[in-house]
Design a protein around this motif. Structure first.
Motif, short mmCIF file in Angstrom:
data_model
loop_
_atom_site.label_atom_id
_atom_site.label_comp_id
_atom_site.label_asym_id
_atom_site.label_seq_id
_atom_site.Cartn_x
_atom_site.Cartn_y
_atom_site.Cartn_z
N CYS A 38 0.58 -103.48 34.61
CA CYS A 38 0.84 -104.04 33.28
C CYS A 38 -0.17 -105.17 33.04
N LYS A 39 -1.05 -104.96 32.12
CA LYS A 39 -2.10 -105.92 31.84
C LYS A 39 -1.50 -107.27 31.43
N GLY A 40 -1.99 -108.33 32.07
CA GLY A 40 -1.53 -109.67 31.74
C GLY A 40 -0.38 -110.17 32.58
N SER A 41 0.23 -109.28 33.38
CA SER A 41 1.35 -109.69 34.22
C SER A 41 0.86 -110.10 35.60
N ASP A 42 1.45 -111.15 36.17
CA ASP A 42 1.09 -111.58 37.52
C ASP A 42 2.22 -111.29 38.51
N TYR A 62 14.62 -95.09 37.76
CA TYR A 62 14.48 -96.17 36.77
C TYR A 62 13.08 -96.30 36.18
N MET A 63 12.29 -95.25 36.24
CA MET A 63 10.97 -95.34 35.63
C MET A 63 11.07 -95.44 34.11
N ARG A 64 11.88 -94.62 33.51
CA ARG A 64 12.05 -94.67 32.05
C ARG A 64 12.77 -95.96 31.66
N THR A 65 13.74 -96.38 32.45
CA THR A 65 14.48 -97.60 32.18
C THR A 65 13.55 -98.80 32.06
N LEU A 66 12.52 -98.85 32.89
CA LEU A 66 11.66 -100.03 33.00
C LEU A 66 10.32 -99.88 32.27
N LYS A 67 10.14 -98.79 31.54
CA LYS A 67 8.82 -98.49 30.98
C LYS A 67 8.32 -99.56 30.01
N ASP A 68 9.21 -100.27 29.34
CA ASP A 68 8.77 -101.28 28.36
C ASP A 68 8.86 -102.71 28.89
N PRO A 70 7.46 -105.80 30.64
CA PRO A 70 6.07 -106.23 30.85
C PRO A 70 5.81 -106.79 32.24
N VAL A 71 5.80 -105.91 33.23
CA VAL A 71 5.60 -106.31 34.61
C VAL A 71 4.93 -105.15 35.35
N ASN A 72 4.14 -105.46 36.37
CA ASN A 72 3.57 -104.43 37.23
C ASN A 72 4.69 -103.78 38.04
N ARG A 73 4.71 -102.45 38.10
CA ARG A 73 5.84 -101.76 38.72
C ARG A 73 5.36 -100.88 39.87
N LEU A 74 5.96 -101.07 41.03
CA LEU A 74 5.66 -100.27 42.21
C LEU A 74 6.93 -99.52 42.61
N PHE A 75 6.92 -98.21 42.44
CA PHE A 75 8.06 -97.37 42.79
C PHE A 75 7.78 -96.73 44.15
N ILE A 76 8.64 -96.99 45.13
CA ILE A 76 8.45 -96.46 46.48
C ILE A 76 9.55 -95.44 46.77
N LEU A 77 9.15 -94.27 47.22
CA LEU A 77 10.09 -93.18 47.49
C LEU A 77 10.51 -93.20 48.96
N SER A 255 17.77 -106.57 31.78
CA SER A 255 18.06 -107.95 31.36
C SER A 255 17.77 -108.94 32.49
N SER A 256 17.96 -108.53 33.73
CA SER A 256 17.67 -109.41 34.86
C SER A 256 16.17 -109.63 35.02
N VAL A 257 15.39 -108.55 34.87
CA VAL A 257 13.93 -108.71 34.92
C VAL A 257 13.46 -109.62 33.79
N ASP A 258 14.01 -109.41 32.60
CA ASP A 258 13.65 -110.26 31.47
C ASP A 258 13.94 -111.73 31.75
N ALA A 259 15.11 -111.99 32.38
CA ALA A 259 15.48 -113.36 32.70
C ALA A 259 14.51 -113.98 33.71
N ILE A 260 14.07 -113.18 34.68
CA ILE A 260 13.12 -113.67 35.68
C ILE A 260 11.77 -114.00 35.02
N LEU A 261 11.35 -113.16 34.09
CA LEU A 261 10.03 -113.31 33.48
C LEU A 261 9.92 -114.55 32.60
#
Length: 263
Positions: A38-42, A62-68, A70-77, A255-261
Motif C-alpha cells: 500500500c503506497k504511503g503506508s509504513d 480476509y483478503m476482501r475484508t481488508l482490501k480497502d 490503507p496498510v501493507n498486507r502480508l497473508f501467510i498460508l 475497525s481495529s486496524v483503523d484504530a491502530i492507524l
C-alpha cells in the motif's frame, strides 16, 4: 447476506492466488504467502489463515475484508500436514521449524525501508498465531498490535479432540502425545508471560460468550492477559457456532486496524 459475501471472498481470493502467491524457503519448510503493498503506508499487517473443515485444505482469509484498508498486507498460508489444514504455524515438534520460518519471513519484510511497524491479525487458528507471534515481536520498537477473533488458547487440549487428530499427528512427529500436548498448551501461555515486560501491548480480541471457545479457551486467555497487564480491547458477541466468527469478526478486524492507524 454475510455468508454470500464469505463465498464471494473465497472465489476472488482463489483468482488472486494464481497471480500473487509466492514461496519462502527456510530450512526444510516452504511457506506460501501473498503480499499486497500500500503506497504511503509504513505499517505491515500480517494476516494468518484460520481453521478449515475436515477435508478442506487451508486457505487465505480476509483478503476482501481488508482490501480497502490503507496498510501493507502480508497473508501467510498454513497448509502444513498430510491433510494440508495446517500446523498452527509451528510445524513439527520439537523444532517447530515452521514457527522459525514464519518469523524469518516477517523479518524479511521488516527489513524493507518503507516498513517501520507491524501488527498481527487472524481468527481461530489465525487468532492463536496472531497472539503467538504478536507477543514475540513486542518490545522491538515496531508496534506489534494484535487483532484476534475467537482464538484457541490451550492448544494441546484442543488438538487432542478426535476432530483434530490429523493436525496433532502432524505436529507430534512421532513423539509422545502427552508430552506434545503439554508443550502445545504451554507455548502461547509462556510466550505471553515471557513478553509481559512490554506491558501495555494492545490486544484487540473478538469472541462470543455463547460458543464453546469462550469457556474452553478465551476466559483463561483474558485472565492471563489482564494479569500480565496487556491492554485488552474486547468485542463481545453472542453467536453459538464457532464457525460464525467469520461472519462477525471482519467488521471488528477492519475497525481495529483503523484504530491502530490513527494512533
Amino acid at each position: 447476506m454475510k455468508r454470500l459475501g464469505k463465498y464471494f471472498e473465497f472465489a476472488t481470493t482463489l483468482l488472486k492466488q494464481t497471480v500473487q502467491e509466492r514461496k519462502f524457503r527456510y530450512g526444510t519448510t516452504v511457506l506460501k504467502y501473498m503480499y499486497q503493498p500500500c503506497k504511503g503506508s509504513d505499517r505491515l499487517l500480517v494476516v494468518f489463515s484460520a481453521c478449515t473443515r475436515a477435508g478442506i485444505p487451508a486457505r487465505y482469509n480476509y483478503m476482501r475484508t481488508l482490501k480497502d484498508v490503507p496498510v501493507n498486507r502480508l497473508f501467510i498460508l498454513d497448509d502444513f500436514g498430510e491433510d494440508r489444514r495446517g500446523g498452527y504455524y509451528l510445524g513439527a515438534y520439537p523444532e517447530f521449524e515452521m514457527e522459525q520460518a514464519t518469523k524469518a519471513l516477517i523479518d524479511s519484510f521488516l527489513k524493507r525501508p518503507e516498513i517501520k511497524k507491524v501488527c498481527f491479525g487472524g481468527s481461530s487458528k489465525g487468532g492463536w498465531a496472531a497472539l503467538n507471534f504478536g507477543v514475540q515481536y513486542a518490545g522491538r520498537g515496531v508496534g506489534a498490535e494484535i487483532i484476534a477473533g475467537a482464538p484457541q488458547f490451550w492448544l494441546g487440549r484442543y488438538l487432542t479432540a478426535p476432530a483434530n487428530e490429523m493436525t496433532l499427528r502432524g505436529i507430534e512427529n512421532g513423539r509422545d502425545r502427552d508430552e506434545v500436548a503439554q508443550a502445545l498448551d504451554a507455548h502461547l501461555r509462556d510466550n505471553i508471560r515471557t513478553n509481559a515486560d512490554t506491558a501495555g501491548q494492545k490486544v484487540f480480541i473478538h469472541y462470543s460468550t455463547e460458543e464453546h471457545t469462550y469457556t474452553d479457551h478465551i476466559h483463561d486467555l483474558l485472565e492471563l492477559l489482564h494479569k500480565e497487564r496487556y491492554t485488552v480491547i474486547e468485542d463481545v458477541q453472542s453467536y453459538r457456532e464457532h464457525g460464525d466468527v467469520s461472519l462477525y469478526f471482519p467488521k471488528f478486524f477492519v475497525s481495529s486496524v483503523d484504530a491502530i492507524l490513527v494512533e
